[in-house]
Write a protein that holds these residues in place. Structure first.
Motif, short mmCIF file in Angstrom:
data_model
loop_
_atom_site.label_atom_id
_atom_site.label_comp_id
_atom_site.label_asym_id
_atom_site.label_seq_id
_atom_site.Cartn_x
_atom_site.Cartn_y
_atom_site.Cartn_z
N GLY A 1 5.34 -6.09 11.64
CA GLY A 1 5.71 -5.25 10.51
C GLY A 1 6.26 -6.06 9.36
N LEU B 1 0.03 4.55 5.00
CA LEU B 1 1.23 4.40 5.81
C LEU B 1 1.96 5.72 5.98
CD1 LEU B 1 2.58 1.10 4.22
CD2 LEU B 1 1.34 1.34 6.37
N GLY C 1 5.03 2.71 8.80
CA GLY C 1 3.96 1.98 9.48
C GLY C 1 2.70 2.81 9.51
N VAL C 2 1.69 2.31 10.18
CA VAL C 2 0.42 3.04 10.24
C VAL C 2 0.49 4.14 11.29
CG1 VAL C 2 -0.84 0.97 9.51
CG2 VAL C 2 -0.66 1.51 11.95
N ILE D 1 3.29 -2.81 13.77
CA ILE D 1 2.65 -2.22 12.60
C ILE D 1 2.61 -0.70 12.70
CG2 ILE D 1 0.29 -2.27 13.51
CD1 ILE D 1 1.35 -3.18 9.90
N ALA E 1 3.26 -8.36 7.53
CA ALA E 1 2.15 -7.41 7.64
C ALA E 1 2.42 -6.16 6.81
CB ALA E 1 1.92 -7.03 9.09
N LEU E 2 3.70 -5.82 6.63
CA LEU E 2 4.13 -4.79 5.69
C LEU E 2 4.98 -5.47 4.63
CD1 LEU E 2 5.25 -1.94 8.13
CD2 LEU E 2 3.09 -2.08 6.87
N GLU F 1 0.54 -2.10 3.42
CA GLU F 1 0.03 -2.90 4.54
C GLU F 1 -0.84 -3.96 3.89
OE1 GLU F 1 -2.60 -4.66 6.91
OE2 GLU F 1 -3.48 -2.88 5.95
N THR F 2 -0.57 -5.23 4.18
CA THR F 2 -1.03 -6.31 3.31
C THR F 2 -2.43 -6.83 3.59
OG1 THR F 2 0.06 -7.93 4.77
CG2 THR F 2 1.33 -7.10 2.88
#
Length: 418
Positions: free
Chosen positions: A312, A335, A359-360, A386, A317-318, A328-329
């Motif tokens: 995360g 999200l 998060g996802v 994530i 990643a975030l 979210e990269t």
């Protein structure tokens, strides 16, 4: 064979990659580094604290799954978490992890606090705190990152979760890990404890200082590669011994990372470390490849399925920019948790930060969903940090989420591509 790309070399990524490869898939694991396991304490957290730890201090996985529909455990299910933990235990063996999903050990930290955790190395079991236990916390004068007096005094005055207290005293001894070195690291001592001759020397110095009935607490440096170093030392001392993890990078985390990485390689996983995954290519909504930064020119890896297990915020990643926009990269995924009002508030210690739940969303097979519940990409799965919906640091639930989602994702990919 079906081709799968796993992105991320933490607990979720390595576990999923091993299970996928064991199931017959051709697996490539991409990571920008060695993953976060070496920053951890070598233990597995499943559920340490409930959202209201005062009025409801004990809550089962099944209760969390049924009462909090937004939580990852509601999607993974208690059975899925159990499956993930049992898979990891079977993969690594009892030399590295013991315990069960519904029970926590209560272990001391390097500042003398008490932390609940689920699966632990056998070298820490004797440190499970029970009323009236007699502990002696032993420091090494050349290891500056461990203060035995602080640990012992805090443990002695802290009430245990089940009631009662322990008795704890402290002492320090001087045994050189390397001659001529007056300030040694935990890793230096761990390598020294791999040597049986050093363990004999160490035990000869410590044994006369111990009292009858004491359990010996030492910094977690009792061997890096030799997983029997702690039990050999206990035999030589004639006392139970337990390890107390230090600041990261922690030796128990390094042991766990090394073992999981070795299992993945042995299963046939191709590891590509040291390069950040920076882009992807999709055709008609189906992900065809991801691109990593590489010397000379970017490099694409194509596959039939992709598993995002990159963590995360802690791994990048975030990300949140200066305007408070969270993204979210890699895939630009939608999200969950962004509509919770202010994502960061000033009451940092008194209440959960909504930001940590961002998060996802995932379906029961761990494929990524949009806000309407539709698949974003039919061959894109997610596992680990994530996934949104939990304050995994506050709850101490992150490892359970990682393992449950990793195994579910791997099994779903194998079934889909069969």
């Amino acid at each position: 064979m079906s081709r799968v790309v796993v992105i991320g070399a933490g607990l979720a990524g390595l576990t999923a990659a091993s299970r996928l490869a064991a199931g017959g898939a051709s697996v490539t694991l991409l990571s920008k580094g060695i993953g976060g396991l070496q920053l951890g304490q070598g233990t597995i957290d499943v559920l340490g604290y409930t959202p209201d730890r005062v009025t409801n201090p004990v809550l089962t996985l099944a209760a969390i799954a049924s009462s909090r529909p937004e939580h990852p455990y509601a999607v993974i299910g208690a059975a899925g978490v159990h499956t993930g933990l049992e898979y990891l235990k079977g993969l690594l063996g009892p030399e590295l992890l013991v315990g069960d999903a519904e029970t926590n050990y209560q272990l001391p930290t390097a500042v003398g606090a008490i932390r609940p955790t689920c699966l632990v190395p056998p070298s820490m079991i004797a440190g499970h705190l029970k009323a009236d236990a007699k502990l002696v916390i032993v420091g090494l004068r050349r290891l500056k990152d461990f203060q035995p007096k602080l640990v012992a005094q805090n443990l002695a005055r802290t009430a245990l979760p089940d009631g009662g207290n322990v008795t704890a005293r402290h002492l320090s001894i001087d045994v050189a890990a390397r001659e001529g070195e007056v300030d040694s690291s935990g890793l230096t001592y761990a390598r020294a404890f791999d040597d049986p001759a050093f363990r004999v020397q160490f035990a000869d110095v410590l044994r006369p200082l111990l009292a009858e009935g004491e359990t010996v607490g030492l910094p977690a440096v009792l061997g890096l590669k030799d997983l029997t170093a702690w039990s050999d030392l206990a035999d030589k001392l004639g006392h139970p011994v337990f390890e107390i993890p230090l600041l990261p990078p922690a030796v128990p985390g390094m042991r766990l990372n090394a073992a999981l990485t070795a299992k993945a390689k042995a299963a046939g996983v191709r590891l590509v470390p040291g390069s950040r995954t920076v882009g992807f290519r999709a055709v008609d909504g189906v992900v065809k490849g991801v691109t990593i930064e590489a010397a000379g020119a970017p490099r694409e890896f194509t596959a039939d399925a992709f598993l995002l297990a990159a963590g995360g915020f802690e791994s990048g990643a975030l990300a949140m920019d200066s305007y408070g926009t969270v993204t979210e990269t890699l895939f630009g995924l939608p999200l969950a948790g962004l509509d919770a009002g202010p994502l960061v508030h000033g009451d940092y210690w008194g209440a959960e930060q909504p930001l940590f739940k961002v998060g996802v969303r995932v379906a029961g097979d761990m494929r990524v969903l949009d806000g309407a519940g539709a698949l974003v990409h039919p061959n894109l799965y997610a596992a680990g940090g994530i996934i949104g919906g939990s304050s995994r640091w506050a709850e101490k639930s992150g490892d359970g989420i990682a393992l449950g989602s990793a195994v579910l994702a791997a099994d779903s990919i194998l079934k889909e591509l069969a």
